[in-house]
Write an enzyme that holds these catalytic residues in place. Sequence first.
Site, PDB file in Angstrom:
ATOM      1  CG  HIS A  31      -3.801   7.005  -9.301  1.00 23.30           C
ATOM      2  ND1 HIS A  31      -2.714   7.547  -9.356  1.00 23.30           N
ATOM      3  CD2 HIS A  31      -4.430   7.027 -10.806  1.00 23.30           C
ATOM      4  CE1 HIS A  31      -2.439   8.207 -10.620  1.00 23.30           C
ATOM      5  NE2 HIS A  31      -3.256   7.909 -11.682  1.00 23.30           N
ATOM      6  CD  GLU A  32      -7.558   5.586 -12.598  1.00 23.86           C
ATOM      7  OE1 GLU A  32      -8.069   6.872 -12.773  1.00 23.86           O
ATOM      8  OE2 GLU A  32      -6.498   5.418 -12.653  1.00 23.86           O
ATOM      9  CG  HIS A  83      -7.368  10.808 -12.196  1.00 21.28           C
ATOM     10  ND1 HIS A  83      -6.411  12.028 -12.514  1.00 21.28           N
ATOM     11  CD2 HIS A  83      -6.703   9.717 -12.449  1.00 21.28           C
ATOM     12  CE1 HIS A  83      -5.448  11.418 -12.876  1.00 21.28           C
ATOM     13  NE2 HIS A  83      -5.399  10.213 -12.835  1.00 21.28           N
ATOM     14  CG  HIS A 115      -8.126  17.563  -9.847  1.00 20.96           C
ATOM     15  ND1 HIS A 115      -7.328  17.430 -10.647  1.00 20.96           N
ATOM     16  CD2 HIS A 115      -8.493  18.738  -9.961  1.00 20.96           C
ATOM     17  CE1 HIS A 115      -6.687  18.206 -10.932  1.00 20.96           C
ATOM     18  NE2 HIS A 115      -7.474  19.381 -10.567  1.00 20.96           N
TER      19      HIS A 115
END
Length: 600
Positions: free
Chosen positions: A391-392, A395, A398
Amino acid sequence: MTEVKRLKTRDEIASEYKWNIEKVYKSSKRWEEDFQELKIEALKLKEFPGTLNDPKNLISYLNLKERISRKAEVLFVYAHLKSDEDTANTEFQTIKEKIDGYLAELSSINAFFVPEILSLNEAELLKNIDEIQELNMYKFFFKQIIIMKPHTLSRELEEMLASVSDCLEAPGNIFGMLTNADMTFPNIEDENNKEIELTEVNYATFIRSKDRRVREEAFKALFSTYNKFKNTLTSSLTSSVKNFIFLSKANKYKSSLESSLKPNNIPLEVYYKSIDTINKNLDSLHRYVRVKKRLLGLDEMHMYDLYVPVIDIPKEHIEFEEAVKIVKEGLNPLGQEYLNIFKEGVDNGWVDVFENKGKRGGAYSWGCHDTMPYVLLNYNYSINDVSTFAHEMGHSIHSYYSRKNQPHLYSNYTLFCAEVASTTNEALLIHHLINKEEDENKRLYLINQELEQIRTTVFRQLMFAEFEILVHESIENGKPLNSKDLCGIWHDLNVKYFGPDMIVDDGIDMEWARIPHFYSDFYVYQYATGYAAASAFAKAILENNENALEKYKGFLKSGGSDYPINTLKTAGVDITTSKPLEATIARFNELLDMLEKQSV
């Protein structure tokens, strides 16, 4: 007497598991030198008020402001990351407070800009933007300013509000210091009757324990501690909400929700429609609770039973190196370029892996245009920690794409888009794990994991969003809220969301007090909309839909160069409709069917 397992200090953590923050500054002394230079250079900004009608001065101001902003961002990121390594370290608390306080002053210096731009002849300004090459890239930037004209104050008022911004953020800072540095929890006994210090990090492990005594003890220990601070935590949260409402009114918005959504051109209906859609589908969550109760063989389903896996598999211990391998395999559909960036991040010190004494809890990705995208973890060897890592890194990659493909001005994506890439990674990872698993029991376990992802990211976050709008609207309508009120609202929402098969224990009434995102007003609903968008992206990529991967990477590269609704729509997802959220709930029901069918 058994020795209590203690947390390692920061110095006891091996360097390969720490982020390379020294790449930004080797020491606080070097940071201090740049900080003093910034304060001197920023004074030049005071030369520009009243001169921006001349395009040359406007260009000079914009260039100077960017240089100063970039230096300030680097100082800000370093100070906060060093502080988060050990929240009790006074050296880094000091530099954090210095930059936080100065940014309010810097914001005040720049406060003249928007009112002055709005005082110029609009037609002439737009003509200059079209005809002068150095101003071309600012077209969307200035368009956003012009649209927000009804909510822009005079120069004097903008400067005044900017100067007190640090004070207005005090409730969130107090909450962070109380819960991260000052609050301690009792020792509890684990499955092996070994006494262990309870923390916010290891609570996530205990609440998933197959030993019901352990999870009940952890639940009661955690929330009884929060209950001791209920009045302080009520004051910090309601003060934060009041500050946000004050700013909303000062900027002439009809409501605090409008002040949060309108700057990004997000219709208010998106917020209300999301809550309405989930309320219409609560039967699915009620069914999940009912199935879980049966599979766990419980006579009564309590709140502390909610996170335990319904399928019994041996306790996992996944070393971080193995987690890296698992996540990389799961992200394979995103292509070699994406995987190379992922490897660069792991190898080059983006990630701070393990918990240490005083380290901020939770996980996040952060950084700025001129630093690496850093990842804070509190890795604890479970599959949930592997998912958090994916998940991180979503980020961070991105951010990497955005900063590489957009100028500084547009390199930050909006909060509305912030959870999409991270959740796309999670969706791809769980799909990979389910598909490759040959052991039927483990496969059922993973199916339940995806059900939990949807429950916690969609149902749970929209319950949070419903709580948030109820609290904001109550205070906006002049109704003060005390700890009993907040606990009552939270209790009633849990009863509604989890249905008749759940015993809503009194302890859960304090859960609102441990949600840091409530200090970032109207953030949490974006987890749900982000998950819905991410599910759509992941499905399209896995099905090899035409140009799906390129469209998705186009989304990652777009940063803040357009309004978020438009950015997502261009990439193929229309979040203004309820269809993405309804499709996610349909997937939830599909997984629930699989769980019921294969576990009979």
